[in-house]
Design a protein around this motif. Structure first.
Motif, PDB file in Angstrom:
ATOM      1  N   THR A  72       0.830  -1.206   0.000  1.00 57.57           N
ATOM      2  CA  THR A  72       0.000   0.000   0.000  1.00 57.57           C
ATOM      3  C   THR A  72       0.865   1.256   0.000  1.00 57.57           C
ATOM      4  O   THR A  72       2.016   1.244   0.445  1.00 57.57           O
ATOM      5  N   LEU A  73       0.271   2.329  -0.468  1.00 57.67           N
ATOM      6  CA  LEU A  73       0.965   3.614  -0.430  1.00 57.67           C
ATOM      7  C   LEU A  73       1.151   4.079   1.014  1.00 57.67           C
ATOM      8  O   LEU A  73       2.111   4.778   1.318  1.00 57.67           O
ATOM      9  N   ALA A  74       0.270   3.656   1.902  1.00 57.20           N
ATOM     10  CA  ALA A  74       0.436   3.991   3.318  1.00 57.20           C
ATOM     11  C   ALA A  74       1.716   3.376   3.863  1.00 57.20           C
ATOM     12  O   ALA A  74       2.456   4.011   4.612  1.00 57.20           O
ATOM     13  N   ALA A  75       1.992   2.127   3.479  1.00 56.35           N
ATOM     14  CA  ALA A  75       3.219   1.461   3.934  1.00 56.35           C
ATOM     15  C   ALA A  75       4.450   2.186   3.400  1.00 56.35           C
ATOM     16  O   ALA A  75       5.438   2.356   4.119  1.00 56.35           O
ATOM     17  N   ILE A  76       4.391   2.629   2.163  1.00 56.53           N
ATOM     18  CA  ILE A  76       5.517   3.355   1.568  1.00 56.53           C
ATOM     19  C   ILE A  76       5.676   4.712   2.250  1.00 56.53           C
ATOM     20  O   ILE A  76       6.795   5.145   2.537  1.00 56.53           O
ATOM     21  N   TYR A  77       4.571   5.366   2.545  1.00 54.74           N
ATOM     22  CA  TYR A  77       4.629   6.643   3.263  1.00 54.74           C
ATOM     23  C   TYR A  77       5.262   6.445   4.642  1.00 54.74           C
ATOM     24  O   TYR A  77       6.120   7.217   5.052  1.00 54.74           O
ATOM     25  N   ARG A  78       4.850   5.394   5.346  1.00 57.78           N
ATOM     26  CA  ARG A  78       5.443   5.119   6.660  1.00 57.78           C
ATOM     27  C   ARG A  78       6.944   4.877   6.555  1.00 57.78           C
ATOM     28  O   ARG A  78       7.706   5.294   7.413  1.00 57.78           O
ATOM     29  N   ALA A  79       7.365   4.196   5.502  1.00 61.43           N
ATOM     30  CA  ALA A  79       8.783   3.863   5.331  1.00 61.43           C
ATOM     31  C   ALA A  79       9.635   5.066   4.943  1.00 61.43           C
ATOM     32  O   ALA A  79      10.818   5.119   5.283  1.00 61.43           O
ATOM     33  N   THR A  80       9.035   6.033   4.257  1.00 62.76           N
ATOM     34  CA  THR A  80       9.840   7.132   3.715  1.00 62.76           C
ATOM     35  C   THR A  80       9.550   8.496   4.312  1.00 62.76           C
ATOM     36  O   THR A  80      10.425   9.363   4.273  1.00 62.76           O
ATOM     37  N   SER A  81       8.359   8.697   4.848  1.00 62.15           N
ATOM     38  CA  SER A  81       7.951  10.080   5.087  1.00 62.15           C
ATOM     39  C   SER A  81       7.195  10.358   6.374  1.00 62.15           C
ATOM     40  O   SER A  81       6.736  11.484   6.570  1.00 62.15           O
ATOM     41  N   GLN A 117      -2.839  11.099  10.015  1.00 59.97           N
ATOM     42  CA  GLN A 117      -3.631   9.879  10.183  1.00 59.97           C
ATOM     43  C   GLN A 117      -4.688   9.766   9.085  1.00 59.97           C
ATOM     44  O   GLN A 117      -4.929   8.678   8.551  1.00 59.97           O
ATOM     45  N   GLN A 118      -5.316  10.887   8.734  1.00 60.67           N
ATOM     46  CA  GLN A 118      -6.289  10.888   7.639  1.00 60.67           C
ATOM     47  C   GLN A 118      -5.614  10.533   6.314  1.00 60.67           C
ATOM     48  O   GLN A 118      -6.149   9.782   5.508  1.00 60.67           O
ATOM     49  N   LEU A 119      -4.426  11.079   6.094  1.00 61.16           N
ATOM     50  CA  LEU A 119      -3.665  10.778   4.885  1.00 61.16           C
ATOM     51  C   LEU A 119      -3.337   9.285   4.821  1.00 61.16           C
ATOM     52  O   LEU A 119      -3.506   8.639   3.785  1.00 61.16           O
ATOM     53  N   LEU A 120      -2.881   8.713   5.938  1.00 59.16           N
ATOM     54  CA  LEU A 120      -2.565   7.285   5.980  1.00 59.16           C
ATOM     55  C   LEU A 120      -3.796   6.422   5.696  1.00 59.16           C
ATOM     56  O   LEU A 120      -3.706   5.412   4.992  1.00 59.16           O
ATOM     57  N   THR A 121      -4.938   6.818   6.230  1.00 57.40           N
ATOM     58  CA  THR A 121      -6.183   6.090   5.966  1.00 57.40           C
ATOM     59  C   THR A 121      -6.491   6.105   4.475  1.00 57.40           C
ATOM     60  O   THR A 121      -6.857   5.075   3.891  1.00 57.40           O
ATOM     61  N   TYR A 122      -6.325   7.250   3.841  1.00 53.57           N
ATOM     62  CA  TYR A 122      -6.552   7.376   2.401  1.00 53.57           C
ATOM     63  C   TYR A 122      -5.552   6.534   1.613  1.00 53.57           C
ATOM     64  O   TYR A 122      -5.928   5.777   0.711  1.00 53.57           O
ATOM     65  N   LEU A 123      -4.265   6.644   1.958  1.00 53.18           N
ATOM     66  CA  LEU A 123      -3.221   5.918   1.235  1.00 53.18           C
ATOM     67  C   LEU A 123      -3.310   4.408   1.442  1.00 53.18           C
ATOM     68  O   LEU A 123      -2.835   3.642   0.603  1.00 53.18           O
ATOM     69  N   GLN A 124      -3.909   3.968   2.539  1.00 51.82           N
ATOM     70  CA  GLN A 124      -4.066   2.538   2.811  1.00 51.82           C
ATOM     71  C   GLN A 124      -4.946   1.868   1.765  1.00 51.82           C
ATOM     72  O   GLN A 124      -4.830   0.676   1.510  1.00 51.82           O
TER      73      GLN A 124
END
Length: 143
Positions: A72-81, A117-124
């Motif tokens: 997921t894009l959320a996982a990539i966001y967590r890893a990078t940003s 948190q809202q962004l992560l929910t969307y990216l998930q």
């Protein structure tokens, strides 16, 4: 949000579009339109997280190591940003007697935390495979 997230997603989608084929940092950098050293920095982070594998030497490069449907894009966001949505500077001063100045930093921290948190929910809801499909659909629309 920082550019590492965009570089990471772009690179992973590029690799996912070429299954079973290695890509060098120069190839990816050309596709992303950035410097190969920036790509290598981001790819190092993705390798540590298990999203890509690498092979050094002649014929080496990067290979997507996983299922694009599951990343997921959320996982990539967590890893990078993670945490990058909050600006480096925060207004307010704890030592002032003004109610606004004394409390603004804490309030803004909560606002940015909730926004992230809202962004992560969307990216998930989005995967590398989904982004690749959007790219292919955009290409078909041009044809």
């Amino acid at each position: 949000m920082n550019s590492e997230f965009t570089i990471a997603v772009h690179s992973l989608v590029f690799l996912a579009s070429r299954p079973d084929r290695m890509a060098t940092s120069e190839m990816i950098a050309h596709n992303v339109n950035t410097h190969p050293s920036r790509v290598r920095k981001v790819m190092s982070c993705l390798r540590k997280q298990g999203y890509i594998s690498t092979k050094e030497g002649i014929g080496g490069g990067y290979l997507f190591d996983g299922d694009p449907e599951q990343v997921t894009l959320a996982a990539i966001y967590r890893a990078t940003s993670i945490g990058s949505i909050k600006p480096g500077w925060c207004s307010g001063n704890d030592e002032e007697s003004c109610m606004v100045a004394c409390n603004m930093a804490d309030v803004m921290d909560r606002i940015f935390c909730e926004a992230e948190q809202q962004l992560l929910t969307y990216l998930q809801q989005m995967t590398i495979a989904g982004v690749l499909e959007q790219v292919r659909a955009a290409q078909r629309g041009k044809g």
